[in-house]
Each structure stands twice: as structure tokens, then as C-alpha cells.
Design a protein around this motif. Structure first.
Motif, mmCIF file in Angstrom:
data_model
loop_
_atom_site.group_PDB
_atom_site.id
_atom_site.type_symbol
_atom_site.label_atom_id
_atom_site.label_comp_id
_atom_site.label_asym_id
_atom_site.label_seq_id
_atom_site.Cartn_x
_atom_site.Cartn_y
_atom_site.Cartn_z
ATOM 1 N N MET A 1 38.662 63.365 -33.031
ATOM 2 C CA MET A 1 39.709 62.390 -33.247
ATOM 3 C C MET A 1 40.989 62.889 -32.580
ATOM 4 S SD MET A 1 41.261 60.972 -36.840
ATOM 5 C CE MET A 1 39.672 60.387 -37.322
ATOM 6 N N GLN A 2 41.671 61.979 -31.905
ATOM 7 C CA GLN A 2 42.905 62.363 -31.223
ATOM 8 C C GLN A 2 44.039 62.537 -32.224
ATOM 9 O OE1 GLN A 2 43.392 59.106 -28.573
ATOM 10 N NE2 GLN A 2 44.263 57.757 -30.098
ATOM 11 N N VAL A 3 44.995 63.373 -31.883
ATOM 12 C CA VAL A 3 46.145 63.624 -32.743
ATOM 13 C C VAL A 3 47.192 62.555 -32.453
ATOM 14 C CG1 VAL A 3 47.967 65.260 -33.305
ATOM 15 C CG2 VAL A 3 45.677 66.093 -32.748
ATOM 16 N N ALA A 9 50.738 55.099 -33.899
ATOM 17 C CA ALA A 9 49.467 55.597 -33.380
ATOM 18 C C ALA A 9 48.522 55.936 -34.527
ATOM 19 C CB ALA A 9 49.696 56.821 -32.508
ATOM 20 N N LEU A 10 49.047 56.502 -35.607
ATOM 21 C CA LEU A 10 48.221 56.817 -36.769
ATOM 22 C C LEU A 10 47.712 55.550 -37.428
ATOM 23 C CD1 LEU A 10 46.917 58.788 -38.668
ATOM 24 C CD2 LEU A 10 49.116 59.078 -39.829
ATOM 25 N N GLN A 88 48.272 61.811 -47.681
ATOM 26 C CA GLN A 88 48.006 62.992 -48.500
ATOM 27 C C GLN A 88 48.033 62.633 -49.980
ATOM 28 O OE1 GLN A 88 47.137 66.228 -47.365
ATOM 29 N NE2 GLN A 88 46.517 66.246 -49.506
ATOM 30 N N ALA A 89 48.937 61.770 -50.377
ATOM 31 C CA ALA A 89 48.996 61.318 -51.774
ATOM 32 C C ALA A 89 47.715 60.578 -52.148
ATOM 33 C CB ALA A 89 50.217 60.432 -51.989
ATOM 34 N N GLN A 122 40.432 63.177 -42.654
ATOM 35 C CA GLN A 122 40.246 63.237 -41.197
ATOM 36 C C GLN A 122 41.479 62.798 -40.432
ATOM 37 O OE1 GLN A 122 36.823 60.970 -39.997
ATOM 38 N NE2 GLN A 122 35.702 61.545 -41.850
ATOM 39 N N TYR A 123 42.273 61.913 -41.039
ATOM 40 C CA TYR A 123 43.451 61.364 -40.370
ATOM 41 C C TYR A 123 44.683 62.257 -40.570
ATOM 42 C CZ TYR A 123 40.524 57.354 -39.685
ATOM 43 O OH TYR A 123 39.489 56.538 -39.302
ATOM 44 N N LEU A 124 44.556 63.304 -41.352
ATOM 45 C CA LEU A 124 45.671 64.221 -41.584
ATOM 46 C C LEU A 124 45.665 65.395 -40.619
ATOM 47 C CD1 LEU A 124 45.643 64.266 -45.477
ATOM 48 C CD2 LEU A 124 47.318 63.180 -43.976
ATOM 49 N N VAL A 125 44.636 65.502 -39.814
ATOM 50 C CA VAL A 125 44.529 66.604 -38.852
ATOM 51 C C VAL A 125 45.608 66.435 -37.799
ATOM 52 C CG1 VAL A 125 43.063 67.672 -37.111
ATOM 53 C CG2 VAL A 125 42.050 66.748 -39.208
ATOM 54 N N GLY A 126 46.248 67.542 -37.474
ATOM 55 C CA GLY A 126 47.251 67.477 -36.421
ATOM 56 C C GLY A 126 48.549 67.822 -36.907
#
Length: 126
Positions: A1-3, A9-10, A88-89, A122-126
């Protein structure tokens, strides 16, 4: 997954992930992503003005405004960090509830919540 470089973008990644999860019929991912997108949308909502700041502009309806665009308001702009904090919450909520379900012996429900948390993580990476 891209950062992702910014909040937009997120959000785009979340929506793309939602479409892919729907096509693959991954119900846990669909539920987690839909909820996360809704939370972000709600966080961007405009605050309602305090009663003291409402000015009457109409002689017939208190607080009414008239004219083109008078009912439009710009949404809040969230930063990438704001969106990540919201995600994150969501992860923390699901993990906490999964732990609570485990204490009550509801293993299947706890597992479902942990899978949803993993999808969002997975979407918190970066």
C-alpha cells in the motif's frame, strides 16, 4: 500500500479499499471502512454556531439568512494527522471492545472486531 501524502490521498485509499472489499465480499472490511469514512466525514462537519452568535436577518424567522449561498458553509479541513488520529481511535475502540467481548466469552464477536481493527491498521502505515 502506498503512503498517503495528505488527508485527501488517505481518504482516496480508504474509498478504493472499500470498493475492493465490496467486490471481494469481505464484510468485515466493508463495515470497518464504511464506518471509518463516515467518522472522517462527520469530523469535517461544520460546527453549529452558538445561540448568542445567531443574528436575525429576517423579520419573519429568527436567525434566518437570505441570499445566494447563505445556507452554504465550508467544511472543516482535516490534516493527515487528524485523519490518522481518527483511524487510530477506531482501531483502539475495536480492540478495546474485542477485549471486553473476550471477557464475556464472545470469541466470535471479538475475532470479528479484531479483523476490522486489522483492516484499518493497514491505513495507518507511514
Amino acid at each position: 500500500m502506498q503512503v498517503p501524502e495528505d488527508a485527501q490521498a488517505l481518504r482516496s485509499l480508504l474509498r478504493t479499499g472499500l470498493v475492493a472489499a465490496m467486490k471481494a465480499r469481505r464484510t468485515e472490511a466493508v463495515g470497518a471502512l464504511r464506518t471509518a469514512i463516515a467518522v472522517i466525514d462527520n469530523a469535517e462537519a461544520v460546527e453549529t454556531p452558538a445561540q448568542a452568535s445567531v443574528h436575525a436577518v429576517s423579520e419573519h424567522v429568527a436567525g434566518a439568512r437570505t441570499g445566494v449561498g447563505s445556507t452554504e458553509a465550508e467544511r472543516r479541513v482535516l490534516s493527515l494527522d487528524d485523519v490518522r488520529a481518527l483511524l487510530q481511535a477506531q482501531v483502539d475502540d475495536r480492540t478495546g471492545e474485542a477485549d471486553r467481548y473476550d471477557t464475556y466469552g464472545q470469541r466470535d464477536a471479538a475475532l470479528r472486531l479484531r479483523r476490522e481493527a486489522d483492516v484499518l491498521r493497514q491505513y495507518l502505515v507511514g
